[in-house]
Design a protein around this motif. Sequence first.
Motif, PDB file in Angstrom:
ATOM      1  N   LEU A   1      32.056  12.839  22.472  1.00  0.00           N
ATOM      2  CA  LEU A   1      33.216  13.651  22.833  1.00  0.00           C
ATOM      3  C   LEU A   1      34.466  12.784  22.774  1.00  0.00           C
ATOM      4  CD1 LEU A   1      34.477  16.303  23.867  1.00  0.00           C
ATOM      5  CD2 LEU A   1      34.174  15.416  26.190  1.00  0.00           C
ATOM      6  N   HIS A   2      35.457  13.272  22.035  1.00  0.00           N
ATOM      7  CA  HIS A   2      36.730  12.583  21.905  1.00  0.00           C
ATOM      8  C   HIS A   2      37.803  13.347  22.679  1.00  0.00           C
ATOM      9  CE1 HIS A   2      40.028  10.358  19.990  1.00  0.00           C
ATOM     10  NE2 HIS A   2      40.625  11.532  19.826  1.00  0.00           N
ATOM     11  N   PHE A   3      38.734  12.625  23.307  1.00  0.00           N
ATOM     12  CA  PHE A   3      39.874  13.260  23.957  1.00  0.00           C
ATOM     13  C   PHE A   3      41.096  12.363  23.806  1.00  0.00           C
ATOM     14  CE2 PHE A   3      37.945  10.560  27.074  1.00  0.00           C
ATOM     15  CZ  PHE A   3      38.880  10.238  28.046  1.00  0.00           C
ATOM     16  N   GLY A   4      42.274  12.947  24.063  1.00  0.00           N
ATOM     17  CA  GLY A   4      43.497  12.190  23.825  1.00  0.00           C
ATOM     18  C   GLY A   4      44.508  12.313  24.940  1.00  0.00           C
ATOM     19  N   GLY A   5      45.616  11.585  24.773  1.00  0.00           N
ATOM     20  CA  GLY A   5      46.579  11.441  25.859  1.00  0.00           C
ATOM     21  C   GLY A   5      47.531  12.599  26.045  1.00  0.00           C
ATOM     22  N   VAL A   6      47.719  13.449  25.041  1.00  0.00           N
ATOM     23  CA  VAL A   6      48.710  14.517  25.178  1.00  0.00           C
ATOM     24  C   VAL A   6      48.327  15.495  26.271  1.00  0.00           C
ATOM     25  CG1 VAL A   6      49.727  16.521  24.022  1.00  0.00           C
ATOM     26  CG2 VAL A   6      49.644  14.315  22.851  1.00  0.00           C
ATOM     27  N   LEU A   7      47.082  15.943  26.302  1.00  0.00           N
ATOM     28  CA  LEU A   7      46.662  16.934  27.298  1.00  0.00           C
ATOM     29  C   LEU A   7      46.710  16.398  28.724  1.00  0.00           C
ATOM     30  CD1 LEU A   7      45.990  18.812  24.991  1.00  0.00           C
ATOM     31  CD2 LEU A   7      43.819  19.336  26.093  1.00  0.00           C
ATOM     32  N   LEU A   8      46.799  15.080  28.882  1.00  0.00           N
ATOM     33  CA  LEU A   8      46.900  14.505  30.219  1.00  0.00           C
ATOM     34  C   LEU A   8      48.268  14.752  30.847  1.00  0.00           C
ATOM     35  CD1 LEU A   8      45.206  11.017  29.726  1.00  0.00           C
ATOM     36  CD2 LEU A   8      44.141  13.163  30.444  1.00  0.00           C
ATOM     37  N   ALA A   9      49.239  15.152  30.028  1.00  0.00           N
ATOM     38  CA  ALA A   9      50.616  15.261  30.520  1.00  0.00           C
ATOM     39  C   ALA A   9      50.847  16.474  31.404  1.00  0.00           C
ATOM     40  CB  ALA A   9      51.588  15.287  29.337  1.00  0.00           C
TER      41      ALA A   9
END
Length: 320
Positions: free
Chosen positions: A126-134
């Motif tokens: 599973l990959h995730f990124g920093g944009v949705l953390l905002a």
Amino acid sequence: MIFAVGEVLIDFIAVEEADLRDVKTFEKHPGGAPANMVVGLRRLNVPSGLISKVGRDDFGEFLVGRLREEGVDTRYVVYDDERNTGVVFVQLKQAEPSFLLYDQVAYFNLRVDEVDKSFLDEADLLHFGGVLLAREPSRSTSLELARMARSRKLPTSFDVNIRPNLWRGRFDELIRCVKDALGCADIVKLGRGEKRFLEENGVDLEDFDVKLVAVTKGREGSELIHGGTSVSVPAYRVKAIDPTGAGDAYMAALLASLYSMGKLRDLTLDERELRLAGRFANIVAALSTTRRGAWSVPEIRSLTGIDEVKPIVEKLAASR
């Protein structure tokens, strides 16, 4: 199959090299870092799927249709009846992109109870990124899914991908969120500037149980750090036209190389394997800049003539 949770959106890319206030013409392209990455995986012949949210509007339908055309599994993309599909304006100056993102869009409204957790039964990573953390609820959704994956012994990857305009006046919160994400990640990709920013704010990657760190350095290539081994891999020289999504192309190629080696779950690499993975990622990222738009990863069959990454290319081309 490799799944990514994150944004899919419309990139409006400036045709002229100018400040956004002076640009008269934009081209519409599909984008969003995790979406770019899973499309890149499909072009490299790796099965992939996206977990995201789009508006029930023409842009949302366009994006889901394009993902399907690329062979990406869209069963876990949901529709939002309240918020519109995300858009971003991309400014190009000296072949360097900068981004203007907007708030209150569908992908920031992705709730964990909207995600069918059966994807975990099919996932290899599973990959995730920093944009949705905002923003919430997408922040909690991303972190909860990453924790669920790790509880099942599934590997995870995290693209730091800091967009400062989404964190104005909230840098302490940004650092806290990045630390939470690093605590859920086995593989981390970040740019050299992002690494410096984190270090200046007291974040040391060695404090986390990260097994592989990839630091992208633009024209200087990249650095891979695994255990006590660090290798610097030179860039692949091309004439860049549009670097939008080059980091996502790098991420796709890095994960594809690990997939080809059978190393996603057993992440133990010697120096030769590290260099090979880094070289493949650099080559794919560089070639992606020779076309406009973020969905610009070359098809795996077009890489067969590059002898230095032949072991990876042959395995990926033969996989089903």
